[in-house]
Design an enzyme around this catalytic site. Structure first.
Site, short mmCIF file in Angstrom:
data_model
loop_
_atom_site.label_atom_id
_atom_site.label_comp_id
_atom_site.label_asym_id
_atom_site.label_seq_id
_atom_site.Cartn_x
_atom_site.Cartn_y
_atom_site.Cartn_z
CG HIS A 254 -2.01 1.04 1.11
ND1 HIS A 254 -1.94 2.25 1.76
CD2 HIS A 254 -3.18 1.05 0.42
CE1 HIS A 254 -3.02 2.95 1.49
NE2 HIS A 254 -3.79 2.26 0.67
CB CYS A 255 4.00 2.09 1.79
SG CYS A 255 3.47 1.55 3.41
CB ILE A 256 5.37 0.96 -3.08
CG1 ILE A 256 4.65 -0.35 -3.43
CG2 ILE A 256 6.39 0.76 -1.96
CD1 ILE A 256 5.54 -1.38 -4.11
#
EC number: 3.5.3.12
Length: 363
Positions: A355-357
């Site tokens: 999700h962070c990338i």
């Protein structure tokens, strides 16, 4: 692209839930040798796997620096667009724009100030000026007008919304000294409500244990759909994560959303503690001013850090027995989606996960 001197609420725009339809997804190509081991080569392979998985469901754009453009273009399939863009690191969820939509289908970007998760107080690297320009550049690429908040620090991974007026975040992050110390909790709420068009904010206390982003909500909590949420959990009461997850569960179980609904909370157990190995630690360049990766450090691993695509859910695999349990739970929560696991230890070693990338563009 215009920079609009107004707000989402005034103009009738809202932040949609990630489970709503997307026009596409952005990813930034990793390369920092002081964050990604072995010159980011193992991480680049993992990013390719994530981009490829998402590309089966929606268009993907990968942005890469000039020095990495040819490498990224070679490693990625022709279906994935590759665009040159300066950056400081590969966390587009946090440096990219937060998109908002209106009832006519128009899309705009909210361009928050980015300071590497804490600026000079406890930021993770310096400088971060290229990352602070990423949101504007993506809005330019997408031909979307933007709202620019130069004096308000926020990362996309620190918020989740249901698209119907409710936002969930953590006090650990949004009230941290390195973000907006000049603002009170009430003032921070006012900014979020004005620029994301919200009615209610639910504050969790903390994020995943030892999360270096000051407890981003996207590693511990996610919206499945309005009124239905997923929470990172452990049954091991001796694990420091247990107290944190129990605290979150109690808050969520006693809250209602902007529509007055009680939340249906589903627990997804985290993997067993994952520690950095000696080999992994030695593969990261030591640079002053950058958070070191030390042998034995516990990583903030969670299956909640997944990406919801058009008809697909892309979630991290850690080589843990709970991998399959997480897949089964996600398939139950998303019966109409294909659930795809991607080996994500190399992304986790850099300080985040799938999700962070990623950063979705709604339609």
């Amino acid at each position: 692209m215009r920079t609009i001197d107004s707000s989402s609420k005034k103009d009738g725009f809202r932040m949609p839930g990630e489970f709503e339809k997307h026009a596409g997804c952005y990813i930034i190509w990793p390369e920092r040798p002081d964050n990604w081991r072995l010159g980011a080569k193992p991480a680049q392979k993992a990013f390719v796997d994530v981009a490829t998985a998402i590309s089966h469901f929606e268009p993907v754009t990968v942005v890469a620096s000039s020095s990495q453009y040819v490498n990224a273009r070679y490693m990625l399939s022709d279906e994935i667009r590759v665009v040159e863009m300066d950056n400081d690191d590969a966390w587009v969820r946090d440096s990219g724009p937060t998109f908002v939509v209106n009832d006519s289908g128009d899309v705009r970007g909210v361009d928050w100030s980015f300071n590497s998760w804490g600026g000079l107080v406890d930021g993770l690297y310096f400088p971060w000026d290229k990352d602070d320009q990423v949101a504007q550049k993506i809005c330019e690429l997408e031909r979307k007008d933007r709202y620019r908040l130069a004096d308000f620090v926020l990362e996309g991974g620190s918020i989740h919304v249901d698209g119907e007026g409710t936002l969930v975040t953590t006090e650990e992050c949004l009230l941290s000294e390195g973000r907006n110390p000049q603002l009170s909790k009430q003032q921070i709420e006012m900014v979020l409500k004005e620029y994301l068009n919200l009615e209610k904010i639910i504050w969790l206390k903390r994020g995943i244990y030892l999360d270096e982003t000051n407890g981003h909500v996207d590693n511990i909590f996610n919206y499945v759909r309005p009124g239905v949420v997923a929470l990172a959990w452990t049954d091991d009461e001796t694990d420091p994560q247990y107290e944190i997850s129990k605290e979150c569960f109690d808050i969520l179980s006693n809250e209602t959303d902007a529509k007055g609904r009680k939340l249906e909370v589903h627990k997804i157990n985290v993997p067993k503690p994952i520690l950095i190995t000696d080999e992994e630690s030695k593969g990261v360049d030591a640079v002053e001013g950058t958070l070191p990766r030390e042998e034995g450090d516990r990583l903030a691993a969670s299956y909640i850090n997944y990406y919801t695509a058009n008809g697909g859910v892309i979630f991290p695999l850690f080589g843990d027995p709970n991998d399959e349990l997480a897949r089964e739970k996600l398939q139950q929560l998303y019966p109409n989606c294909e659930v795809v696991g991607v080996k994500a230890r190399e992304i986790l070693l850099g300080g985040g996960n799938i999700h962070c990338i990623t950063q979705q563009v709604p339609r």
